[in-house]
Write an enzyme that holds these catalytic residues in place. Structure first.
Site, mmCIF file in Angstrom:
data_model
loop_
_atom_site.group_PDB
_atom_site.id
_atom_site.type_symbol
_atom_site.label_atom_id
_atom_site.label_comp_id
_atom_site.label_asym_id
_atom_site.label_seq_id
_atom_site.Cartn_x
_atom_site.Cartn_y
_atom_site.Cartn_z
ATOM 1 N N TYR B 78 0.855 -1.183 0.000
ATOM 2 C CA TYR B 78 0.000 0.000 0.000
ATOM 3 C C TYR B 78 0.893 1.235 0.000
ATOM 4 C CZ TYR B 78 -3.448 3.075 2.466
ATOM 5 O OH TYR B 78 -4.303 4.062 2.866
ATOM 6 N N TYR B 232 -9.069 -4.537 9.612
ATOM 7 C CA TYR B 232 -7.752 -3.971 9.926
ATOM 8 C C TYR B 232 -7.846 -2.768 10.854
ATOM 9 C CZ TYR B 232 -3.064 -2.112 9.431
ATOM 10 O OH TYR B 232 -1.804 -1.640 9.697
ATOM 11 N N HIS B 233 -8.726 -1.842 10.480
ATOM 12 C CA HIS B 233 -8.782 -0.583 11.233
ATOM 13 C C HIS B 233 -9.339 -0.794 12.629
ATOM 14 C CE1 HIS B 233 -9.204 -0.141 6.913
ATOM 15 N NE2 HIS B 233 -8.282 0.778 7.055
ATOM 16 N N LYS B 588 -8.000 16.850 17.922
ATOM 17 C CA LYS B 588 -7.442 16.348 16.667
ATOM 18 C C LYS B 588 -7.705 17.389 15.601
ATOM 19 C CE LYS B 588 -7.142 12.255 15.111
ATOM 20 N NZ LYS B 588 -5.782 11.887 15.454
ATOM 21 N N ASP B 592 -7.423 13.859 9.743
ATOM 22 C CA ASP B 592 -7.097 12.520 10.229
ATOM 23 C C ASP B 592 -8.169 12.052 11.197
ATOM 24 O OD1 ASP B 592 -5.862 10.232 11.185
ATOM 25 O OD2 ASP B 592 -4.784 11.369 12.697
ATOM 26 N N HIS B 594 -8.274 8.968 12.817
ATOM 27 C CA HIS B 594 -7.911 7.886 13.743
ATOM 28 C C HIS B 594 -8.034 8.412 15.163
ATOM 29 C CE1 HIS B 594 -5.929 6.549 10.012
ATOM 30 N NE2 HIS B 594 -6.273 5.358 10.443
#
Lengths: 326, 711
Positions: B78, B232-233, B588, B592, B594
């Site tokens: 990736y 995955y996340h 944040k 982004d 996350h």
């Protein structure tokens, strides 16, 4: 790092966000020096207060209070109002710390230049919600906010306190599975000026309508608190922005009705007197329990009462006499 | 069933070696709540049906009959950063060095549907991936790459319509027809609401977009995977392996139901569903996880009665864990990634991405990307692992663990079904809370040294230094993108663009196929932002509710842990002397999404006695400053994981100064290269907490800063 009271006063009157915020911190502080300074500031600001619409909003957790205020507040600022939101957050942990997340659900209002939102932890402050929120409300009024909203969770004791300091008390509900009246105390309904069923959207619309009727029936059985106002039950959808404008119209209608008959002036007068009594009681309480003679003999008298050596009444008299004889 | 005669003898023997303690004392309780014994025997297999074959239902041993013995997994790295031109050059090098498929990473502005000239995204352009504003960028990205031959995977979930349409039109202009295209688009929106937050629209319209894509591709792009259902996340957000399995499969079931509801036949789309799992450091657990997931997917799909066996066959891509990478002693990350790569291979993945060792520090360089790629090429071509299919099949332990995961994950899947499916469950907040709880507990185990991380909480280096280059994306990338946007807008036929966008809006209102309706707009050179806006005008932009758990962090510590006790005492002392608790805003900035790190921090600091304010996601520095001032905090903690720290954090300090908040302490946390620390300190940041900093350490440092200033 404390400033002269005049600086805070001028800052608040000049709509300075920073000095307004720091004044609120002084009001909330547990330190006597901060409290004295706060008292001084509030006193000087008093002539500039009283002109806002004071709104209390409560509801069970999950009723969507923050999302409602997000829609409602943005609508008001678009109409040209400046609004302040005081959010009392009960989410304190055992350690005494807390997570204050209200603004994550007020994303647009949080960045709106005509809005001031202040979340406060409910724990760890002297005088509880009553004292600090009342004073904070006044300071916000002095800073030119013409709608002040006090948000509180409808599960504790704080909502009757909040109801006793606002012009209009709104109870936010959601449609549940037939148990609408559970989870909220009857006492809260008694002080409500309107009940709003939130989340009337999607496949929830019918259920919200059913809940609305149930509340209407329930309210019929209560004595109306005001001769000039019938408590309405409304529905709205905060996420779809529907029904929000009607709630503001209701608040204004209530204001007109009560102002015309003189009830509003009476209500604020009563609230001021209640507040004075409250402060008096709180002051006496604090004065009494911090008096050196009292603290000196209290443990001994408690023990003697517990051991049956002295009657409870005699023990109490003995303590009170310390003060009477001054 | 009678006790195996030798087993009792072994137990006695073992107990004797342990000086009389029962052998159960060696049992290990995994984070998933599975009790693992020190020994497994044939007895553990007695009630299990482990004797199945690969390529045949229930596919536990692999979806293909020959697996790697026939053809090894696809090496698919990736990558993407900076401009389309830079990324294209990077792809050409990687393909020449043995990579088999492309996997495109987009920057956060692109993910969230903003053009590079949008004021909200100034710190994000080209940082965490490549910036794409129009089909012109897409054409440069794939320049010299034959799209009829190369399978292209694109990690895109929010702006799926303009990106997929851009890819299709770029191919058209290469002379490649729709049916020749092969690859995968991630298109997994449900997990965005759960963990990664790179969505644009509310769940309803987003699910519709997915159905539209499935429907368009099943007719026109038969070789294209329309969705990559991603666990995955979730793992990166802190989910343990059972949670990852359950929530990923539940997402998959929800997509199947949505497609069926839109009138499609299960066998037209289900064979094109693919999966994406994250592989962590729990070696056997994650081998078993992949085997369990295949079994469970087959079982779950049987309720829809597919006729094509491929409809219930789970094919997956895997990626090694980014969370397991450390900033400290970073060469150790090569070893971690190797172990995780072998885990994925023994679990039977179809393709694999291996992380670069420097990803906890910055973006991969040519050097670190080569090591990462070679990590799996060495496993594939040198270790002789590929000759035997599912080599751990029949292992007492692995089969037993596989079965435990199946049982535990099924319970959660059932729970979600009872809530009315995954979309409803996400609305209820249940999956998010479970993941966050799991994350907070893991952090607490790391901070106590119960979970060992070499170089972080054990065998620490006394003298950390970075002796390799770190890639930095220059801010000139934004200027380049902005000037190209300007050029496109000046040279295109603006009436044609207006009409195409109006048609797209009308398709959004009237149930037209959105992918189909977006193609003319892309051909007319409408930009990604314009296409997103055309749909946003109908659908609105989604705003997430941030909820935060409390208590999970401190509950992993024993009640008289000295570190915790002393920090609690210091916050209490602060309250006594200052009249309120230390108050911290965690924020944040940038695009982004996350949010694990910042929520774990919020939750843990509250447990330690701080009052913690949480900002909404995606703040601009100006917005974060306003909130810090209004809430009157002592400290702002800015979290950055997407390379925006050098613009966003100094700009926050500026904004605070402008409105009188220059006495507010600013600290930074996240993926920040140590080489940038000095830059941040000079800008006024008081402390920087890199990845892997124990929360007890960062809280200690923060309290020290506060005590120095106020007490």
């Amino acid at each position: 790092m404390l400033k002269d009271p005049k600086e805070y006063v001028n800052g608040v009157l000049n709509k300075d966000r920073l000095l307004l915020a720091r004044t609120i911190t002084l009001i909330e502080s547990t330190l006597p020096t901060h409290q004295a300074l706060a008292k001084e500031i509030v006193n000087q600001l008093l002539p500039h207060t009283g002109s806002s619409v004071r709104l209390g909003i409560t509801g069970v957790p999950g009723a969507g209070k923050s999302t409602y205020i997000e829609s409602f507040g943005n609508m008001l600022t678009e109409m040209g109002h400046r609004i302040a939101v005081l959010a009392i957050d009960p989410s304190s942990t055992r350690s005494g710390g807390s997570i204050l997340g209200d603004k994550t659900r007020m994303e647009k209002l949080a960045v709106n230049q005509d809005a001031f939102i202040r979340p406060s932890p409910s724990s760890g402050t002297l005088g509880g919600v009553g004292r600090k929120t009342r004073e904070t409300m006044l300071v916000c009024e002095a800073a030119g906010y013409d709608v002040v909203i006090v948000e509180t969770v409808g599960v504790g004791q704080s909502e009757t306190t909040v109801a006793s300091m606002v012009d209009f008390f709104l109870v936010l509900m959601i449609a549940g599975a037939g148990d609408e009246l559970q989870g909220i105390k009857k006492g809260v309904l008694e002080v409500a000026d309107a009940i709003v069923i939130n989340k009337a959207d999607g496949d929830n619309i019918t259920r919200a309508e059913v809940a609305r009727k149930e509340y209407e029936t329930a309210l019929h059985m209560l004595m109306p608190a005001s001769p000039n106002w019938t408590v309405p039950v409304l529905t709205c959808s905060s996420i779809e922005n529907r029904g929000i404008d009607r709630i503001w119209e209701t608040v204004l209608a209530h204001k007109t009705a009560l102002t015309k008959t003189g009830e509003m002036a009476e209500k604020r007068k009563t609230q001021a007197l209640d507040w004075m009594s409250f402060l008096l009681e709180e002051g006496l309480h604090q004065w009494f329990y911090t008096d050196s003679q009292v603290t000196g003999s209290l443990p001994r008298l408690r023990q003697e009462t517990a051991d049956g050596l002295i009657s409870p009444a005699a023990a109490a008299d003995c303590l009170l006499d310390h003060l009477k004889n001054r | 069933m009678s006790e195996h005669p030798n087993l009792q003898q072994w137990k006695d023997l073992a107990s004797k070696q342990m000086k009389g303690k029962p052998v159960d004392a060696l049992d290990w309780m995994t984070p998933e709540g599975i009790r693992v014994k020190p020994l497994y025997t044939a007895e553990d297999l007695e009630n299990l049906d482990a004797n199945t074959l690969p390529g045949m239902a229930p596919y536990m041993r692999g979806p293909m009959a020959t697996m790697y013995a026939g053809r090894p997994w696809t090496v698919r790295q990736y990558a993407g950063f900076s401009t389309a031109k830079e990324s294209n050059a990077f792809y050409h090098k990687a393909l020449a060095a043995g990579q088999k498929g492309l996997s495109v990473a987009f920057d956060l502005a692109t993910h969230r549907g903003y053009d590079s000239d949008h004021p909200r995204v100034s710190g994000d352009i080209g940082k965490a991936g490549v910036a794409i504003d129009s089909v012109e960028d897409m054409k440069i990205l794939f320049d010299g790459i034959p799209l009829d031959k190369m399978s292209v995977s694109m990690t895109m979930n929010g702006a799926v319509i303009p990106i997929l349409a851009g890819y299709i039109v770029a191919a058209e202009e290469q002379g490649v027809s729709h049916e020749q295209l092969s690859g995968t688009i991630q298109n997994d929106i449900l997990k965005e609401y759960l963990t990664r937050n790179t969505y644009i629209y509310p769940p309803g319209p987003s699910m519709r977009i997915i159905s539209d894509i499935m429907s368009f591709c099943s007719k026109n792009m038969p070789r294209y995977n329309t969705i990559s259902i991603s666990g995955y996340h979730m793992m990166e957000a802190g989910a343990n392996s059972v949670l990852q399995t359950a929530f990923t499969l539940a997402d998959g079931i929800e997509y199947v139901k949505a497609a069926l509801k839109s009138g499609m036949d299960v066998d037209t789309f289900a064979p094109r569903l693919s999966f994406f799992f994250g592989i962590g450091m729990n070696f056997f657990m994650d081998i078993a996880m992949l085997r369990a997931a295949r079994f469970l997917w087959h079982r779950s799909m049987s309720q829809f009665d597919p006729k094509n066996p491929k409809s219930s066959m789970l094919r997956t891509h895997c990626q090694t864990s980014g969370w397991s990478l450390t900033e400290q002693d970073p060469y150790n990350n090569v070893i971690r990634t190797t172990l995780e790569a072998i885990t994925a291979v023994l679990g039977g993945t179809q393709s694999l991405h291996t992380n670069s060792f420097d990803e906890a520090i910055g973006l991969p360089t040519d050097f670190s990307a080569r090591i990462a790629r070679n990590t799996q090429i060495v496993v594939q071509e040198e270790s002789q692992i590929c000759h035997v299919i599912d080599p751990l099949g029949g292992s007492y332990y692995v089969e037993s663990l596989t079965n435990s995961i199946i049982e535990e994950a099924q319970k959660i899947i059932d729970e979600i079904e009872e809530l009315g499916g995954m979309a409803k469950a996400i609305e209820s907040g249940m999956p998010k809370m479970r993941i966050e709880e799991s994350a907070a507990r893991k952090q607490a185990r790391i901070d106590q040294g119960l979970d060992v991380i070499v170089g972080v909480n054990k065998y620490k280096l006394t003298d950390e230094k970075i002796d390799f280059d770190v890639r930095e994306v220059p801010s000139s990338v934004r200027d380049e993108q902005v000037s190209r946007l300007k050029e496109i807008k000046e040279t295109r036929d603006s009436d044609a663009v207006k009409k195409a966008l109006a048609d797209l809006t009308s398709a959004a209102q009237n149930d037209g196929n959105l992918l189909e309706a977006a193609l003319p707009a892309v051909r007319a050179r409408a930009t990604l932002g314009e296409i997103s806006d055309a749909m946003e005008s109908v659908f609105g932009r989604f705003v997430a509710t941030t909820r935060c758990i409390s208590g999970a962090y401190s509950s992993e510590f024993s009640s008289n842990d000295d570190t915790i006790k002393s920090l609690k005492k210091r916050t209490a002392d602060f309250l006594e002397k200052q009249g309120r608790r230390p108050r911290l805003l965690v924020t944040k900035m940038g695009q982004d999404g996350h949010d694990r790190g910042f929520k774990v921090v919020a939750s843990a600091y509250a447990d330690l006695g701080f009052d913690v304010d949480i900002s909404p996601m995606f703040q601009t520095p100006e917005e974060a400053a306003k909130m810090a001032i209004e809430n009157d905090v002592h400290v702002v903690g800015a979290s950055s994981l997407a390379a925006g720290h050098k613009t966003l954090i100094p700009s926050l300090i500026d904004e605070l100064g402008k409105i009188g908040g220059d006495d507010i302490i600013v600290v930074a946390g996240g993926v920040i290269p140590p080489g940038d620390y000095d830059f941040l300190f000079k800008a006024g940041v008081k402390a920087v907490f890199g990845p892997g900093t124990p929360i007890t350490d960062s809280a200690d440092k923060t309290m020290t800063l506060l005590e120095e200033k106020y007490l």
